[in-house]
Design an enzyme around this catalytic site. Structure first.
Site, PDB file in Angstrom:
ATOM      1  N   ASP A   1       8.433  -0.457 -13.562  1.00  0.00           N
ATOM      2  CA  ASP A   1       7.229  -0.513 -14.346  1.00  0.00           C
ATOM      3  C   ASP A   1       7.076  -0.049 -15.578  1.00  0.00           C
ATOM      4  OD1 ASP A   1       4.635  -1.523 -14.607  1.00  0.00           O
ATOM      5  OD2 ASP A   1       4.000  -1.412 -12.739  1.00  0.00           O
TER       6      ASP A   1
ATOM      7  N   HIS B   1       5.302  -8.007  -9.904  1.00  0.00           N
ATOM      8  CA  HIS B   1       5.135  -6.764 -10.677  1.00  0.00           C
ATOM      9  C   HIS B   1       4.151  -5.842 -10.011  1.00  0.00           C
ATOM     10  CE1 HIS B   1       2.533  -4.952 -14.016  1.00  0.00           C
ATOM     11  NE2 HIS B   1       3.700  -4.405 -14.283  1.00  0.00           N
TER      12      HIS B   1
ATOM     13  N   TYR C   1       3.799   8.842   3.092  1.00  0.00           N
ATOM     14  CA  TYR C   1       3.628   7.715   4.425  1.00  0.00           C
ATOM     15  C   TYR C   1       2.633   6.664   4.100  1.00  0.00           C
ATOM     16  CZ  TYR C   1       6.149  11.301   7.133  1.00  0.00           C
ATOM     17  OH  TYR C   1       7.135  12.124   7.606  1.00  0.00           O
TER      18      TYR C   1
END
Length: 143
Positions: free
Chosen positions: A64, A22, A113
């Site tokens: 989530d 999670h 990035y």
């Protein structure tokens, strides 16, 4: 081969999805993304585009529910540029698999990035659309 598992989901990818916890991030990288130099773990799905992989992953991967934006996109460097058309495809696919209504997070290039470097894994694709990179945050399976 297993019943009900889309063949695009390789054994390595299924293993990665199952070992993620999670809050872990998964990056779906387009063909221009520097995946090898940014990945802690890399899964190559050359020859495939992000939408078909996203659709297959979301059959098994919960997003989530403890964050407002469990999916994020790399924002174009040119802030005057039109929204990349592939983003609407991502929205449609996510809505098909997740009943919540949320905006996709727009992430500045270098921040994207950095988040990719810290992601659990990067899936390298052959997607040719520009700004087709996507980060998914894994949720919990309730049931």
């Amino acid at each position: 081969m297993l019943k009900g598992i889309p063949p695009i989901l390789s054994p390595d990818l299924m293993h990665t999805l199952m070992t993620m916890g999670h809050g872990d991030d998964l990056v779906l990288a387009d063909g221009n993304f520097p995946a090898d130099s940014h990945a802690q773990r890399i899964i190559r799905l050359d020859g495939h585009g992000v939408p078909e992989i996203l659709d297959a992953i979301l059959q098994f991967f919960p997003l989530d529910t403890f964050v407002d934006q469990p999916a994020g996109l790399m924002n174009p460097v040119d802030h005057q540029a039109a929204e990349p058309p592939i983003w609407e495809t991502y929205r449609r696919l996510i809505r098909q698999h997740d009943s919540r209504s949320f905006e996709l997070e727009k992430i500045e290039r270098f921040e994207f990035y950095e988040r990719a470097r810290n992601a659990y894994a990067i899936i390298a694709t052959s997607e040719t659309a520009l700004y087709a990179n996507l980060i998914l945050k894994k949720g919990v399976v309730v049931g």
